[in-house]
Design a protein around this motif. Structure first.
Motif, PDB file in Angstrom:
ATOM      1  N   ASN A 190       0.835  -1.205   0.000  1.00  0.00           N
ATOM      2  CA  ASN A 190       0.000   0.000   0.000  1.00  0.00           C
ATOM      3  C   ASN A 190       0.874   1.261   0.000  1.00  0.00           C
ATOM      4  OD1 ASN A 190      -2.380   1.364   0.056  1.00  0.00           O
ATOM      5  ND2 ASN A 190      -2.496   1.406   2.287  1.00  0.00           N
ATOM      6  N   TYR A 191       1.921   1.248   0.820  1.00  0.00           N
ATOM      7  CA  TYR A 191       2.847   2.390   0.850  1.00  0.00           C
ATOM      8  C   TYR A 191       3.529   2.557  -0.511  1.00  0.00           C
ATOM      9  CZ  TYR A 191       2.685   3.216   5.933  1.00  0.00           C
ATOM     10  OH  TYR A 191       2.303   3.547   7.221  1.00  0.00           O
ATOM     11  N   LEU A 192       3.929   1.432  -1.088  1.00  0.00           N
ATOM     12  CA  LEU A 192       4.619   1.519  -2.393  1.00  0.00           C
ATOM     13  C   LEU A 192       3.683   2.067  -3.471  1.00  0.00           C
ATOM     14  CD1 LEU A 192       6.707  -1.755  -2.212  1.00  0.00           C
ATOM     15  CD2 LEU A 192       7.642   0.507  -2.716  1.00  0.00           C
ATOM     16  N   ASP A 193       2.426   1.642  -3.424  1.00  0.00           N
ATOM     17  CA  ASP A 193       1.445   2.169  -4.396  1.00  0.00           C
ATOM     18  C   ASP A 193       1.309   3.682  -4.247  1.00  0.00           C
ATOM     19  OD1 ASP A 193       0.937  -0.300  -5.438  1.00  0.00           O
ATOM     20  OD2 ASP A 193      -0.891  -0.658  -4.266  1.00  0.00           O
ATOM     21  N   LYS A 194       1.231   4.114  -2.979  1.00  0.00           N
ATOM     22  CA  LYS A 194       1.057   5.557  -2.734  1.00  0.00           C
ATOM     23  C   LYS A 194       2.309   6.339  -3.141  1.00  0.00           C
ATOM     24  CE  LYS A 194      -2.367   5.461   0.924  1.00  0.00           C
ATOM     25  NZ  LYS A 194      -2.582   5.498   2.354  1.00  0.00           N
ATOM     26  N   ALA A 195       3.480   5.723  -2.884  1.00  0.00           N
ATOM     27  CA  ALA A 195       4.737   6.396  -3.273  1.00  0.00           C
ATOM     28  C   ALA A 195       4.796   6.534  -4.790  1.00  0.00           C
ATOM     29  CB  ALA A 195       5.931   5.591  -2.766  1.00  0.00           C
ATOM     30  N   ALA A 196       4.393   5.470  -5.492  1.00  0.00           N
ATOM     31  CA  ALA A 196       4.409   5.527  -6.966  1.00  0.00           C
ATOM     32  C   ALA A 196       3.413   6.585  -7.445  1.00  0.00           C
ATOM     33  CB  ALA A 196       4.071   4.154  -7.536  1.00  0.00           C
ATOM     34  N   GLU A 197       2.273   6.649  -6.767  1.00  0.00           N
ATOM     35  CA  GLU A 197       1.260   7.653  -7.141  1.00  0.00           C
ATOM     36  C   GLU A 197       1.815   9.072  -6.942  1.00  0.00           C
ATOM     37  OE1 GLU A 197      -2.217   8.758  -4.529  1.00  0.00           O
ATOM     38  OE2 GLU A 197      -3.157   7.279  -5.820  1.00  0.00           O
ATOM     39  N   ARG A 198       2.599   9.223  -5.892  1.00  0.00           N
ATOM     40  CA  ARG A 198       3.218  10.529  -5.611  1.00  0.00           C
ATOM     41  C   ARG A 198       4.154  10.914  -6.774  1.00  0.00           C
ATOM     42  NH1 ARG A 198       4.784  12.384   0.314  1.00  0.00           N
ATOM     43  NH2 ARG A 198       5.840  14.329  -0.126  1.00  0.00           N
ATOM     44  N   VAL A 199       4.897   9.930  -7.264  1.00  0.00           N
ATOM     45  CA  VAL A 199       5.812  10.201  -8.385  1.00  0.00           C
ATOM     46  C   VAL A 199       5.007  10.481  -9.658  1.00  0.00           C
ATOM     47  CG1 VAL A 199       7.751   9.351  -9.746  1.00  0.00           C
ATOM     48  CG2 VAL A 199       7.571   8.718  -7.338  1.00  0.00           C
ATOM     49  N   VAL A 200       3.912   9.736  -9.849  1.00  0.00           N
ATOM     50  CA  VAL A 200       3.082   9.951 -11.045  1.00  0.00           C
ATOM     51  C   VAL A 200       2.524  11.379 -11.059  1.00  0.00           C
ATOM     52  CG1 VAL A 200       0.903   9.293 -12.147  1.00  0.00           C
ATOM     53  CG2 VAL A 200       2.529   7.530 -11.458  1.00  0.00           C
ATOM     54  N   PHE A 201       2.130  11.864  -9.886  1.00  0.00           N
ATOM     55  CA  PHE A 201       1.668  13.262  -9.796  1.00  0.00           C
ATOM     56  C   PHE A 201       2.754  14.195 -10.315  1.00  0.00           C
ATOM     57  CE2 PHE A 201      -2.182  14.657  -7.475  1.00  0.00           C
ATOM     58  CZ  PHE A 201      -2.814  13.436  -7.408  1.00  0.00           C
ATOM     59  N   ALA A 202       3.972  13.903  -9.911  1.00  0.00           N
ATOM     60  CA  ALA A 202       5.099  14.757 -10.326  1.00  0.00           C
ATOM     61  C   ALA A 202       5.354  14.631 -11.828  1.00  0.00           C
ATOM     62  CB  ALA A 202       6.347  14.356  -9.543  1.00  0.00           C
ATOM     63  N   PRO A 234      20.498  -0.786  -3.395  1.00  0.00           N
ATOM     64  CA  PRO A 234      21.000  -2.164  -3.553  1.00  0.00           C
ATOM     65  C   PRO A 234      20.188  -2.938  -4.602  1.00  0.00           C
ATOM     66  CG  PRO A 234      20.701  -1.607  -1.234  1.00  0.00           C
ATOM     67  CD  PRO A 234      20.117  -0.473  -2.017  1.00  0.00           C
ATOM     68  N   GLY A 235      20.880  -3.810  -5.326  1.00  0.00           N
ATOM     69  CA  GLY A 235      20.251  -4.578  -6.412  1.00  0.00           C
ATOM     70  C   GLY A 235      19.014  -5.344  -5.968  1.00  0.00           C
ATOM     71  N   ALA A 236      19.061  -5.893  -4.743  1.00  0.00           N
ATOM     72  CA  ALA A 236      17.929  -6.711  -4.269  1.00  0.00           C
ATOM     73  C   ALA A 236      16.672  -5.844  -4.155  1.00  0.00           C
ATOM     74  CB  ALA A 236      18.270  -7.331  -2.918  1.00  0.00           C
ATOM     75  N   ILE A 237      16.841  -4.616  -3.681  1.00  0.00           N
ATOM     76  CA  ILE A 237      15.680  -3.715  -3.545  1.00  0.00           C
ATOM     77  C   ILE A 237      15.209  -3.267  -4.928  1.00  0.00           C
ATOM     78  CG2 ILE A 237      14.911  -1.457  -2.663  1.00  0.00           C
ATOM     79  CD1 ILE A 237      16.644  -1.915  -0.228  1.00  0.00           C
ATOM     80  N   GLU A 238      16.162  -3.007  -5.817  1.00  0.00           N
ATOM     81  CA  GLU A 238      15.790  -2.640  -7.198  1.00  0.00           C
ATOM     82  C   GLU A 238      14.906  -3.724  -7.815  1.00  0.00           C
ATOM     83  OE1 GLU A 238      19.597  -0.136  -8.782  1.00  0.00           O
ATOM     84  OE2 GLU A 238      18.893  -1.781  -9.991  1.00  0.00           O
ATOM     85  N   ARG A 239      15.309  -4.962  -7.606  1.00  0.00           N
ATOM     86  CA  ARG A 239      14.532  -6.080  -8.178  1.00  0.00           C
ATOM     87  C   ARG A 239      13.167  -6.176  -7.498  1.00  0.00           C
ATOM     88  NH1 ARG A 239      19.703  -7.987  -8.320  1.00  0.00           N
ATOM     89  NH2 ARG A 239      19.621  -9.055  -6.325  1.00  0.00           N
ATOM     90  N   GLU A 240      13.158  -5.998  -6.187  1.00  0.00           N
ATOM     91  CA  GLU A 240      11.896  -6.106  -5.433  1.00  0.00           C
ATOM     92  C   GLU A 240      10.892  -5.036  -5.885  1.00  0.00           C
ATOM     93  OE1 GLU A 240      12.391  -5.836  -1.157  1.00  0.00           O
ATOM     94  OE2 GLU A 240      10.246  -5.461  -0.888  1.00  0.00           O
ATOM     95  N   PHE A 241      11.410  -3.824  -6.178  1.00  0.00           N
ATOM     96  CA  PHE A 241      10.514  -2.711  -6.519  1.00  0.00           C
ATOM     97  C   PHE A 241      10.274  -2.581  -8.027  1.00  0.00           C
ATOM     98  CE2 PHE A 241      11.583  -0.065  -2.437  1.00  0.00           C
ATOM     99  CZ  PHE A 241      11.023  -1.082  -1.667  1.00  0.00           C
ATOM    100  N   ALA A 242      10.833  -3.512  -8.801  1.00  0.00           N
ATOM    101  CA  ALA A 242      10.748  -3.400 -10.278  1.00  0.00           C
ATOM    102  C   ALA A 242       9.310  -3.204 -10.784  1.00  0.00           C
ATOM    103  CB  ALA A 242      11.400  -4.601 -10.932  1.00  0.00           C
ATOM    104  N   PRO A 243       8.293  -3.894 -10.232  1.00  0.00           N
ATOM    105  CA  PRO A 243       6.932  -3.695 -10.759  1.00  0.00           C
ATOM    106  C   PRO A 243       6.479  -2.229 -10.662  1.00  0.00           C
ATOM    107  CG  PRO A 243       6.995  -5.612  -9.318  1.00  0.00           C
ATOM    108  CD  PRO A 243       8.321  -4.930  -9.178  1.00  0.00           C
ATOM    109  N   TRP A 244       6.878  -1.540  -9.611  1.00  0.00           N
ATOM    110  CA  TRP A 244       6.494  -0.128  -9.443  1.00  0.00           C
ATOM    111  C   TRP A 244       7.369   0.755 -10.340  1.00  0.00           C
ATOM    112  CZ3 TRP A 244       6.262  -3.709  -5.564  1.00  0.00           C
ATOM    113  CH2 TRP A 244       5.044  -3.827  -4.907  1.00  0.00           C
ATOM    114  N   THR A 245       8.666   0.434 -10.385  1.00  0.00           N
ATOM    115  CA  THR A 245       9.602   1.246 -11.173  1.00  0.00           C
ATOM    116  C   THR A 245       9.232   1.214 -12.652  1.00  0.00           C
ATOM    117  OG1 THR A 245      11.293   0.505  -9.632  1.00  0.00           O
ATOM    118  CG2 THR A 245      12.057   1.608 -11.605  1.00  0.00           C
ATOM    119  N   GLU A 246       8.892   0.006 -13.137  1.00  0.00           N
ATOM    120  CA  GLU A 246       8.578  -0.116 -14.568  1.00  0.00           C
ATOM    121  C   GLU A 246       7.364   0.738 -14.944  1.00  0.00           C
ATOM    122  OE1 GLU A 246       8.395  -4.353 -15.003  1.00  0.00           O
ATOM    123  OE2 GLU A 246      10.570  -4.486 -14.733  1.00  0.00           O
TER     124      GLU A 246
END
Ligand code: SF4
Length: 351
Positions: free
Chosen positions: A40-52, A187-199
Motif C-alpha cells: 500500500n505504501y509503495l502504491d502511494k509512493a508511486a502515485e506521488r511520483v506519477v503526480f510529479a 541495492p540490487g535486491a531492492i531494485e529487483r523487489e521494486f521493479a513492478p512499481w519502477t517499470e
C-alpha cells in the motif's frame, strides 16, 4: 534547535527528524513489498511520483488517518525514482517536491518551524542580503541576465536582494537541496523487489515525454544537435559538454539509452562498453540540458539559423521547428486533397 512535531514533518519530510520517526516505527525499505501495508505504501509512493511526472503542482496529503504515510511515501518515492535510473523521472519528482515544500513554507505560520526548515537550507527568510558565495551558489542555475553577479548591487561582499528575489532563490535552493542526493545508490535486491512499481513509472515518463514532444522528428533537430550527431557518427571524440548536450537532449525528447547508443554506434570506432558507460552516467547523474547561452560558452552552438534567433534553449528550438513542420505538412496535405478533389470534379464534368 527547535523541536519539530510529527505534523510538521508531513510538510517537510526531508528533515533528518523524519528519518528517525521511520526508524523508531521499525519501518525498513527492504522487504516492504511482502506485506499488505508495505504494498500500500509503495502504491502511494508511486502515485506521488506519477503526480510529479504529470506536472501536477501539489500532491494531496494523505487523509486516511495514517499519520506517517506522507513521510513514508516521500522516502519510498525517492527510492523508486532512484531505481528508475531515469533523469527525467528524477528531475520531475524533485521539481514537484520542491514546489510542494516551497508552498508549505510560504504559508507556514509557525515561526519556529519556519526557522528550522530555513536553517536546513542555510538561509534566512528575512534576508535582504546574501554573501557573494551564497548568492552565486543559489543563483547558479538561473539563466536570466539580471541574476548574473555582474548585474547585481554588491557591497562589502554582500549581494542585495528583494523579497521577491529571495523567494525565487529559496525555491531554487530547495530544488537543489532535494535533488542533491538523487538518484541514490539502491541495492540490487531492492531494485529487483521494486521493479513492478519502477517499470510503471518509466512507462508513465515515456508517455508524458511523448505527449510533450510527440514522436521523434530528426528533421526538427537544432543545428547544434545535428552537428553533434554528425560528429559522433564520424567518430569525432566529443567533449564532455558536447556529449552531455547531445545525450540529455535526445533523452528529453524521448529516446531511451539504447536508441541514444545507436547514434554513437554509427561511428567507425564505436566502443559499445565505453558508450554504454558514458550514456548511462549522463542519464543517471546529470540534470538540466544546457541552454543556448551555455552551448555558446562551450563552443558547441554552431550554424545558427533563423529559428535560433527566437529561442534560448535547444529544446525550444525543437518544439518550435516541430510545430512549424507539422503546420507545413498539414497545409501540403490540404492542398493535395483539394487538388485531388478538383481533378475528380473535372473528370466528372468531362464525363
Ligand atoms: S542557438 Fe541554441 S538551438 Fe541554435 S544552434 Fe545555438 S545552441 Fe543550438
Amino acid at each position: 534547535m527547535a523541536a519539530v512535531e510529527l505534523a510538521d514533518l508531513l510538510h517537510y519530510p526531508f528533515l533528518p527528524e523524519a528519518q528517525k520517526i521511520l526508524a523508531s516505527r521499525g519501518i525498513s525499505v527492504a522487504g516492504l513489498s511482502k506485506t499488505g501495508s508495505g504494498k500500500n505504501y509503495l502504491d502511494k509512493a508511486a502515485e506521488r511520483v506519477v503526480f510529479a511526472i504529470d506536472g501536477k503542482e501539489t500532491y494531496p496529503s494523505d487523509i486516511s488517518g495514517d499519520n506517517i504515510s506522507d513521510i513514508v511515501t516521500y522516502v519510498l518515492a525517492r527510492v523508486l525514482v532512484s531505481c528508475t535510473k531515469d533523469r527525467r523521472t528524477v528531475e520531475r519528482f524533485v521539481r514537484a517536491e520542491a514546489k510542494r515544500v516551497f508552498s508549505y513554507l510560504k504559508q507556514e505560520q509557525n515561526q519556529t518551524i519556519k526557522s528550522r526548515v530555513c536553517s536546513e537550507f542555510g538561509i534566512s527568510l528575512d534576508a535582504e542580503r546574501l554573501s557573494v558565495l551564497q548568492y552565486v551558489e543559489m543563483a547558479a542555475n538561473i539563466r536570466e541576465e539580471k541574476w548574473r553577479l555582474i548585474n547585481r548591487e554588491v557591497s562589502a561582499g554582500q549581494v542585495s536582494i528583494s523579497a521577491d528575489e529571495l523567494e525565487i532563490l529559496l525555491s531554487e535552493k530547495i530544488r537543489v537541496y532535494l535533488g542533491s542526493s538523487l538518484p541514490m545508490n539502491v541495492p540490487g535486491a531492492i531494485e529487483r523487489e521494486f521493479a513492478p512499481w519502477t517499470e510503471k513509472l518509466l512507462i508513465k515518463t515515456q508517455e508524458r515525454t511523448l505527449a510533450e514532444f510527440g514522436a521523434i522528428d530528426e528533421s526538427a533537430y537544432p543545428p547544434c544537435i545535428q552537428a553533434l550527431i554528425q560528429g559522433a557518427a564520424a567518430g569525432v571524440n566529443l567533449t564532455h559538454s558536447g556529449r552531455f548536450a547531445l545525450v540529455s537532449f535526445l533523452h528529453l525528447i524521448g529516446m531511451d539509452a539504447s536508441q541514444i547508443e545507436g547514434i554513437f554506434a554509427r561511428s567507425p570506432d564505436y566502443n559499445p562498453d565505453m558508450t554504454m558507460y558514458q550514456v548511462d552516467h549522463i542519464l543517471t547523474n546529470e540534470y538540466t540540458p544546457p541552454s543556448c547561452a551555455t552551448m555558446l560558452t562551450h563552443g558547441i552552438c554552431v550554424s545558427k539559423d533563423s529559428t535560433c534567433e527566437k529561442v534560448s534553449h535547444p529544446l525550444n528550438y525543437y518544439r518550435e521547428r516541430k510545430r512549424y513542420l507539422e503546420r507545413k505538412r498539414r497545409l501540403e496535405e490540404a492542398k493535395a486533397k483539394k487538388a485531388e478533389e478538383g481533378a475528380v470534379s473535372e473528370t466528372k464534368n468531362e464525363g
